[in-house]
Design an enzyme around this catalytic site. Structure first.
Site, PDB file in Angstrom:
ATOM      1  N   TYR A   1      -1.856  -1.071  10.410  1.00 35.25           N
ATOM      2  CA  TYR A   1      -1.835  -1.224   8.946  1.00 35.25           C
ATOM      3  C   TYR A   1      -0.519  -0.685   8.386  1.00 35.25           C
ATOM      4  O   TYR A   1       0.122  -1.332   7.548  1.00 35.25           O
ATOM      5  CB  TYR A   1      -3.039  -0.467   8.378  1.00 35.25           C
ATOM      6  CG  TYR A   1      -3.318  -0.689   6.910  1.00 35.25           C
ATOM      7  CD1 TYR A   1      -4.107  -1.753   6.485  1.00 35.25           C
ATOM      8  CD2 TYR A   1      -2.832   0.192   5.949  1.00 35.25           C
ATOM      9  CE1 TYR A   1      -4.394  -1.940   5.138  1.00 35.25           C
ATOM     10  CE2 TYR A   1      -3.117   0.016   4.605  1.00 35.25           C
ATOM     11  CZ  TYR A   1      -3.893  -1.056   4.204  1.00 35.25           C
ATOM     12  OH  TYR A   1      -4.168  -1.235   2.866  1.00 35.25           O
TER      13      TYR A   1
ATOM     14  N   SER B   1       0.870  -1.177   0.000  1.00 37.22           N
ATOM     15  CA  SER B   1       0.000   0.000   0.000  1.00 37.22           C
ATOM     16  C   SER B   1       0.905   1.225   0.000  1.00 37.22           C
ATOM     17  O   SER B   1       2.092   1.120   0.359  1.00 37.22           O
ATOM     18  CB  SER B   1      -0.848  -0.009   1.279  1.00 37.22           C
ATOM     19  OG  SER B   1      -1.442   1.260   1.520  1.00 37.22           O
TER      20      SER B   1
HETATM   21  P1  NAD Z   1     -11.489  -6.203   0.341  1.00 37.80           P
HETATM   22  O1  NAD Z   1     -12.046  -6.065   1.695  1.00 37.80           O
HETATM   23  O2  NAD Z   1     -12.350  -5.964  -0.855  1.00 37.80           O
HETATM   24  O3  NAD Z   1     -10.808  -7.636   0.143  1.00 37.80           O
HETATM   25  C1  NAD Z   1     -10.058  -8.239   1.157  1.00 37.80           C
HETATM   26  C2  NAD Z   1      -9.947  -9.718   0.857  1.00 37.80           C
HETATM   27  O4  NAD Z   1      -9.209 -10.333   1.922  1.00 37.80           O
HETATM   28  C3  NAD Z   1     -11.306 -10.426   0.801  1.00 37.80           C
HETATM   29  O5  NAD Z   1     -11.287 -11.428  -0.180  1.00 37.80           O
HETATM   30  C4  NAD Z   1     -11.416 -11.044   2.189  1.00 37.80           C
HETATM   31  O6  NAD Z   1     -12.268 -12.185   2.238  1.00 37.80           O
HETATM   32  C5  NAD Z   1      -9.967 -11.429   2.414  1.00 37.80           C
HETATM   33  N1  NAD Z   1      -9.670 -11.675   3.827  1.00 37.80           N
HETATM   34  C6  NAD Z   1      -9.793 -10.843   4.882  1.00 37.80           C
HETATM   35  N2  NAD Z   1      -9.462 -11.479   6.014  1.00 37.80           N
HETATM   36  C7  NAD Z   1      -9.137 -12.750   5.669  1.00 37.80           C
HETATM   37  C8  NAD Z   1      -8.723 -13.890   6.390  1.00 37.80           C
HETATM   38  N3  NAD Z   1      -8.576 -13.885   7.724  1.00 37.80           N
HETATM   39  N4  NAD Z   1      -8.473 -15.034   5.697  1.00 37.80           N
HETATM   40  C9  NAD Z   1      -8.629 -15.083   4.355  1.00 37.80           C
HETATM   41  N5  NAD Z   1      -9.013 -14.019   3.626  1.00 37.80           N
HETATM   42  C10 NAD Z   1      -9.265 -12.875   4.284  1.00 37.80           C
HETATM   43  O7  NAD Z   1     -10.226  -5.211   0.338  1.00 37.80           O
HETATM   44  P2  NAD Z   1      -9.264  -4.674  -0.823  1.00 37.80           P
HETATM   45  O8  NAD Z   1      -9.326  -3.199  -0.757  1.00 37.80           O
HETATM   46  O9  NAD Z   1      -9.486  -5.373  -2.103  1.00 37.80           O
HETATM   47  O10 NAD Z   1      -7.853  -5.101  -0.194  1.00 37.80           O
HETATM   48  C11 NAD Z   1      -6.997  -6.044  -0.759  1.00 37.80           C
HETATM   49  C12 NAD Z   1      -5.569  -5.709  -0.381  1.00 37.80           C
HETATM   50  O11 NAD Z   1      -5.230  -4.446  -0.958  1.00 37.80           O
HETATM   51  C13 NAD Z   1      -5.338  -5.561   1.116  1.00 37.80           C
HETATM   52  O12 NAD Z   1      -4.092  -6.133   1.458  1.00 37.80           O
HETATM   53  C14 NAD Z   1      -5.309  -4.066   1.319  1.00 37.80           C
HETATM   54  O13 NAD Z   1      -4.544  -3.699   2.433  1.00 37.80           O
HETATM   55  C15 NAD Z   1      -4.657  -3.621   0.030  1.00 37.80           C
HETATM   56  N6  NAD Z   1      -4.870  -2.214  -0.311  1.00 37.80           N
HETATM   57  C16 NAD Z   1      -6.126  -1.731  -0.512  1.00 37.80           C
HETATM   58  C17 NAD Z   1      -6.283  -0.397  -0.828  1.00 37.80           C
HETATM   59  C18 NAD Z   1      -7.625   0.206  -1.080  1.00 37.80           C
HETATM   60  O14 NAD Z   1      -7.692   1.449  -1.212  1.00 37.80           O
HETATM   61  N7  NAD Z   1      -8.686  -0.544  -1.168  1.00 37.80           N
HETATM   62  C19 NAD Z   1      -5.168   0.440  -0.941  1.00 37.80           C
HETATM   63  C20 NAD Z   1      -3.910  -0.107  -0.722  1.00 37.80           C
HETATM   64  C21 NAD Z   1      -3.774  -1.439  -0.409  1.00 37.80           C
END
Ligand code: NAD
Length: 256
Positions: A151, A138
């Site tokens: 985080y 991130s």
């Molecule tokens: P999201 O909530 O849409 O998806 C998260 C995924 O992780 C889901 O499939 C969920 O089921 C899974 N998950 C959560 N806890 C779990 C567990 N204990 N076991 C197995 N699976 C689990 O979120 P997203 O925004 O798509 O995030 C995905 C990644 O991207 C994360 O690592 C997040 O930190 C990173 N990220 C997101 C953003 C953003 O703006 N959305 C920005 C930077 C980084």
């Protein structure tokens, strides 16, 4: 492009992970997806491109379940060539108010899980002398924001892990890199939009605009599809000498 390759994408039942899984499947990879929530719905979408795709329900806070998932990927798909460590959660509170249980969960799911998948998958990649590991970090792996101590710590740690593993494999066909999104409008971020709307007494669109205006100069969300294209590049032959990078896709967030 990825015919004959296998891919495991953690946390791919939703958001960024699902976008990456769909694109890798579209390009011919055999997929194992993972994650909670609507696994059936996500699997149906991925199966439109890879009818043999499977879902593994490992809880990414559980090292034993993670090891079993990688073993199952190798047994069912014939290997784990592309590993995308994407599962992640968020909790927003200042340190003195941060529940210790949430700290532990964020470090386990956002950081330690990537160690456990890599620990299990690297021997197979090294034996085949080909592997691509993409860690979804991130902008918070590069800079901090108030209220996100766990985080930010986990994502900084994930970039450190990426660099160390990239160096350990630098003379091999296994590359390890991180991608660093800014705001992406997924369920993880929608919760923060909702909190902003409630705190400021504004509607969803205005809360989105305020969130972007604070950090992301492009004033646009990055999309899962855009991030998937970066993953495709990092998995391509042209990226064979890209090693240990933390590549931000953030609308200018950390250029400020
Ligand atoms: P999201 O909530 O849409 O998806 C998260 C995924 O992780 C889901 O499939 C969920 O089921 C899974 N998950 C959560 N806890 C779990 C567990 N204990 N076991 C197995 N699976 C689990 O979120 P997203 O925004 O798509 O995030 C995905 C990644 O991207 C994360 O690592 C997040 O930190 C990173 N990220 C997101 C953003 C953003 O703006 N959305 C920005 C930077 C980084």
């Amino acid at each position: 492009m990825f015919a004959g390759k296998t891919a495991l994408v953690t946390g791919s039942t939703s958001g960024i992970g699902l976008g990456i899984a769909l694109r890798l499947a579209q390009l011919g990879a055999r997929l194992m997806i993972n994650g909670l929530g609507d696994a059936e719905g996500a699997l149906a979408q991925v199966r439109a491109h890879d009818p043999r795709a499977v879902h593994h329900g490992a809880d990414m806070s559980r090292p034993d379940q993670i090891a079993a998932m990688v073993r199952s990927c190798e047994a069912q798909l014939g290997g784990c060539d592309i590993l995308v460590n994407n599962a992640g959660i968020q909790h927003v509170a200042n340190v003195e108010a941060f529940p210790a249980e949430r700290w532990d969960a964020i470090i386990a799911i956002n950081l330690s899980s990537a160690f456990h998948t890599m620990h299990a998958a690297l021997p197979g990649m090294q034996a085949r002398n080909w592997g691509r590991i993409i860690n979804v970090a991130s902008v918070h792996g590069l800079v901090a924001s108030a209220g996100k101590s766990a985080y930010v710590a986990a994502k900084h740690g994930l970039i450190g892990l990426t660099k160390a593993a990239a160096l350990e494999n630098a003379t091999t066909g296994v590359t390890v890199n991180a991608i660093c999104p800014g705001w992406v409008l997924t369920p993880l971020v929608q919760k923060q939009v909702d909190a902003r709307a409630a705190a400021d007494g504004v509607d969803d669109a205005e809360a989105q605009r305020r969130l972007l205006a604070e950090k992301q100069p492009s004033l646009q969300f990055t999309t899962p599809a855009e991030l998937a294209e970066l993953v495709v590049f990092l998995c391509s032959p042209a990226a064979q000498n890209v090693r240990g990078v933390a590549w931000n896709v953030d609308g200018g967030w950390i250029a400020q």
